[in-house]
Design a protein around this motif. Structure first.
Motif, PDB file in Angstrom:
ATOM      1  N   GLY A   1     -10.249 -14.709   6.022  1.00 50.81           N
ATOM      2  CA  GLY A   1      -8.740 -14.128   6.242  1.00 50.81           C
ATOM      3  C   GLY A   1      -8.864 -12.656   5.501  1.00 50.81           C
ATOM      4  N   ARG A   2      -7.809 -12.768   4.635  1.00 53.19           N
ATOM      5  CA  ARG A   2      -7.594 -11.609   3.849  1.00 53.19           C
ATOM      6  C   ARG A   2      -7.462 -12.098   2.435  1.00 53.19           C
ATOM      7  N   PRO A   3      -8.467 -12.234   1.638  1.00 49.11           N
ATOM      8  CA  PRO A   3      -8.102 -12.675   0.101  1.00 49.11           C
ATOM      9  C   PRO A   3      -7.290 -11.906  -0.606  1.00 49.11           C
ATOM     10  N   LEU A   4      -7.100 -10.541  -0.350  1.00 51.43           N
ATOM     11  CA  LEU A   4      -6.325  -9.586  -0.998  1.00 51.43           C
ATOM     12  C   LEU A   4      -4.956  -9.803  -0.301  1.00 51.43           C
ATOM     13  N   GLU A   5      -4.447 -10.774   0.006  1.00 52.78           N
ATOM     14  CA  GLU A   5      -3.144 -10.952   1.061  1.00 52.78           C
ATOM     15  C   GLU A   5      -1.871 -10.116   0.431  1.00 52.78           C
ATOM     16  N   LYS A   6      -1.906 -10.440  -0.850  1.00 50.31           N
ATOM     17  CA  LYS A   6      -0.520  -9.519  -1.327  1.00 50.31           C
ATOM     18  C   LYS A   6      -0.644  -8.044  -1.251  1.00 50.31           C
ATOM     19  N   LEU A   7      -1.856  -7.620  -1.546  1.00 48.05           N
ATOM     20  CA  LEU A   7      -2.043  -6.299  -1.594  1.00 48.05           C
ATOM     21  C   LEU A   7      -1.741  -5.566  -0.049  1.00 48.05           C
ATOM     22  N   ASN A   8      -2.307  -6.448   0.665  1.00 52.54           N
ATOM     23  CA  ASN A   8      -2.158  -5.806   2.010  1.00 52.54           C
ATOM     24  C   ASN A   8      -0.825  -5.977   2.690  1.00 52.54           C
ATOM     25  N   LEU A   9      -0.217  -7.195   2.290  1.00 50.91           N
ATOM     26  CA  LEU A   9       1.245  -7.281   2.732  1.00 50.91           C
ATOM     27  C   LEU A   9       2.358  -6.068   1.937  1.00 50.91           C
ATOM     28  N   PHE A  10       1.715  -5.866   0.774  1.00 56.32           N
ATOM     29  CA  PHE A  10       2.467  -4.554   0.017  1.00 56.32           C
ATOM     30  C   PHE A  10       2.464  -3.300   0.771  1.00 56.32           C
TER      31      PHE A  10
ATOM     32  N   TYR B   1     -11.877  -4.331   0.690  1.00 58.91           N
ATOM     33  CA  TYR B   1     -11.562  -3.533  -0.695  1.00 58.91           C
ATOM     34  C   TYR B   1     -11.488  -2.084  -0.543  1.00 58.91           C
ATOM     35  N   LYS B   2     -12.383  -1.497   0.467  1.00 58.13           N
ATOM     36  CA  LYS B   2     -12.726  -0.221   0.606  1.00 58.13           C
ATOM     37  C   LYS B   2     -11.009   0.437   1.178  1.00 58.13           C
ATOM     38  N   TYR B   3     -10.602  -0.294   2.116  1.00 57.39           N
ATOM     39  CA  TYR B   3      -9.385   0.165   2.860  1.00 57.39           C
ATOM     40  C   TYR B   3      -8.296   0.022   1.685  1.00 57.39           C
ATOM     41  N   ILE B   4      -8.052  -1.113   0.876  1.00 57.23           N
ATOM     42  CA  ILE B   4      -7.028  -0.923  -0.246  1.00 57.23           C
ATOM     43  C   ILE B   4      -7.357   0.159  -1.064  1.00 57.23           C
ATOM     44  N   GLU B   5      -8.511   0.335  -1.742  1.00 56.72           N
ATOM     45  CA  GLU B   5      -8.738   1.341  -2.748  1.00 56.72           C
ATOM     46  C   GLU B   5      -8.444   2.902  -2.001  1.00 56.72           C
ATOM     47  N   ASP B   6      -8.687   2.930  -0.703  1.00 60.25           N
ATOM     48  CA  ASP B   6      -8.316   4.160   0.018  1.00 60.25           C
ATOM     49  C   ASP B   6      -6.714   4.412   0.041  1.00 60.25           C
ATOM     50  N   LEU B   7      -6.089   3.553   0.318  1.00 60.83           N
ATOM     51  CA  LEU B   7      -4.838   3.362   0.294  1.00 60.83           C
ATOM     52  C   LEU B   7      -4.182   3.654  -0.977  1.00 60.83           C
ATOM     53  N   ILE B   8      -4.653   3.146  -2.100  1.00 66.36           N
ATOM     54  CA  ILE B   8      -4.101   3.476  -3.445  1.00 66.36           C
ATOM     55  C   ILE B   8      -4.288   4.883  -3.607  1.00 66.36           C
ATOM     56  N   GLN B   9      -5.504   5.575  -3.421  1.00 62.95           N
ATOM     57  CA  GLN B   9      -5.844   6.886  -3.717  1.00 62.95           C
ATOM     58  C   GLN B   9      -4.924   8.043  -2.841  1.00 62.95           C
ATOM     59  N   ARG B  10      -4.585   7.446  -1.768  1.00 62.83           N
ATOM     60  CA  ARG B  10      -3.686   8.463  -0.679  1.00 62.83           C
ATOM     61  C   ARG B  10      -2.413   8.287  -0.989  1.00 62.83           C
ATOM     62  N   CYS B  11      -1.932   7.116  -1.394  1.00 61.53           N
ATOM     63  CA  CYS B  11      -0.371   6.985  -1.619  1.00 61.53           C
ATOM     64  C   CYS B  11      -0.037   7.095  -3.096  1.00 61.53           C
ATOM     65  N   TYR B  12      -1.156   6.978  -4.141  1.00 59.36           N
ATOM     66  CA  TYR B  12      -0.736   7.036  -5.403  1.00 59.36           C
ATOM     67  C   TYR B  12      -1.831   7.904  -6.091  1.00 59.36           C
ATOM     68  N   PRO B  13      -1.933   9.271  -5.795  1.00 53.71           N
ATOM     69  CA  PRO B  13      -2.898   9.991  -6.200  1.00 53.71           C
ATOM     70  C   PRO B  13      -2.870  10.378  -7.532  1.00 53.71           C
ATOM     71  N   GLY B  14      -3.822  10.204  -8.497  1.00 55.51           N
ATOM     72  CA  GLY B  14      -3.778  10.488  -9.856  1.00 55.51           C
ATOM     73  C   GLY B  14      -3.006   9.348 -10.716  1.00 55.51           C
ATOM     74  N   SER B  15      -2.934   8.263 -10.123  1.00 55.16           N
ATOM     75  CA  SER B  15      -2.303   7.017 -10.924  1.00 55.16           C
ATOM     76  C   SER B  15      -3.315   6.497 -11.746  1.00 55.16           C
ATOM     77  N   MET B  16      -4.567   6.424 -11.531  1.00 54.41           N
ATOM     78  CA  MET B  16      -5.501   5.702 -12.394  1.00 54.41           C
ATOM     79  C   MET B  16      -5.328   4.366 -11.818  1.00 54.41           C
ATOM     80  N   ILE B  17      -4.766   3.947 -10.934  1.00 49.32           N
ATOM     81  CA  ILE B  17      -4.616   2.447 -10.578  1.00 49.32           C
ATOM     82  C   ILE B  17      -5.714   1.993  -9.627  1.00 49.32           C
TER      83      ILE B  17
END
Length: 310
Positions: free
Chosen positions: A189-198, A274-290
């Motif tokens: 499935g999607r273990p990172l379900e809440k992040l995917n839904l977010f 994991y890579k998909y989520i990390e890539d989205l974070i970097q693209r949508c929240y650049p420089g956020s250090m999240i």
């Protein structure tokens, strides 16, 4: 004249053949090849001996076809114990012995076509029956039944290298791969379900907004993202993996030994997520250090430790 004098030879010969066929059903295959060779190489086809062999060959061919029909019927009417996990189906396991025996007998002989035409019928029914049993078994997931049995067939056909079955070999490999992928998708499935839904909700709400400006939306602020990422501690992720490993272990049979193959496929699937989520974070929240609170190296260690501990 010879027929009158030696009238007993033909029934005695057929009786001899029948006796050995009762002792070993594969005997009809060997006699079919041997007698066929005698009949085909005879110089005088009208001689008493040639005609006797010819009559015996008709009997042997009839019994050979009966043997193949019985083999086919045993596949179609197979009964599976449904109180335990399925594993390798009996007719799949039996086909290995049958094929190896048949290849020893028929290889490079004049009767090869008699075997090849039955190969095609048997494999066609085997493929159909695997799918049928997979859809009905109450204990083992359909994907596992298809995965294990098509893997077993593929490995056997690859080993035998029978030209006429080359397409079946390719199909078995494809069906095995499809079943493996379907199993991983269904149970991992999607273990990172809440992040995917977010990010899925964010994508719908933020249509027309630049990715780098998404974080300025109140519902998708950096603070909201941090709340979601903090729900995924490495310890909890590993605990979830351990539970998943035990479930996979219960589904798979020991005889086909695909546990580590499936586990590796699940590892690769999670790393992709994991890579998909990390890539989205970097693209949508650049420089956020999240970022997620565990790395790919951590993931590899989790998967490895769990596999070694069981």
């Amino acid at each position: 004249m010879m027929g009158d004098i030696f009238a007993c030879i033909e029934p005695e010969l057929i009786g001899f053949i029948q006796y050995h066929e009762r002792m070993d059903s594969t005997y009809s295959m060997a006699v079919l090849v041997r007698l066929g060779r005698h009949v085909m190489s005879a110089n005088d086809t009208g001689s008493f001996l040639s005609m006797t062999y010819g009559s015996a060959l008709v009997h042997v061919k009839r019994n050979y076809d009966k043997l193949m029909h019985a083999h086919l019927k045993s596949i179609q009417e197979v009964r599976i114990v449904k109180k335990s996990k399925c594993g390798i189906l009996p007719f799949v396991a039996n086909f290995e012995y049958f094929a190896k025996t048949a290849e020893q007998i028929f290889k490079e002989t004049e009767r090869r076509t008699d075997l090849d035409k039955w190969y095609l019928k048997l494999l066609t029914v085997m493929f159909e029956t695997i799918h049928s049993i997979a859809s009905e078994h109450p204990k083992t997931p359909a994907e596992v039944i298809r995965m294990e049995n098509f893997h077993h067939l593929y490995a056997l056909l690859f080993q035998l290298k029978i030209g006429i079955l080359d397409q079946f070999r390719k199909d078995a490999k494809q069906k095995y791969s499809e079943a493996l992928s379907a199993y991983v998708t269904r149970y991992f499935g999607r273990p990172l379900e809440k992040l995917n839904l977010f990010f899925e909700v964010e994508a719908k709400v933020s249509q027309g907004i630049k990715e780098s400006e998404v974080g300025y939306q109140v519902a998708f602020s950096k603070q909201e993202l941090r709340k979601v990422t903090k729900e995924y501690h490495g310890r909890e992720v590993k605990k979830g993996f351990d539970h998943l490993y035990k479930k996979v272990e219960k589904h798979l049979s020991e005889e086909e030994n695909l546990l580590q193959v499936v586990w590796r496929a699940m590892q690769e699937e999670f790393i992709q997520q994991y890579k998909y989520i990390e890539d989205l974070i970097q693209r949508c929240y650049p420089g956020s250090m999240i970022s997620l609170e565990f790395s790919i190296e951590d993931l590899l260690q989790y998967f490895s430790e769990i596999a070694r501990s069981h």
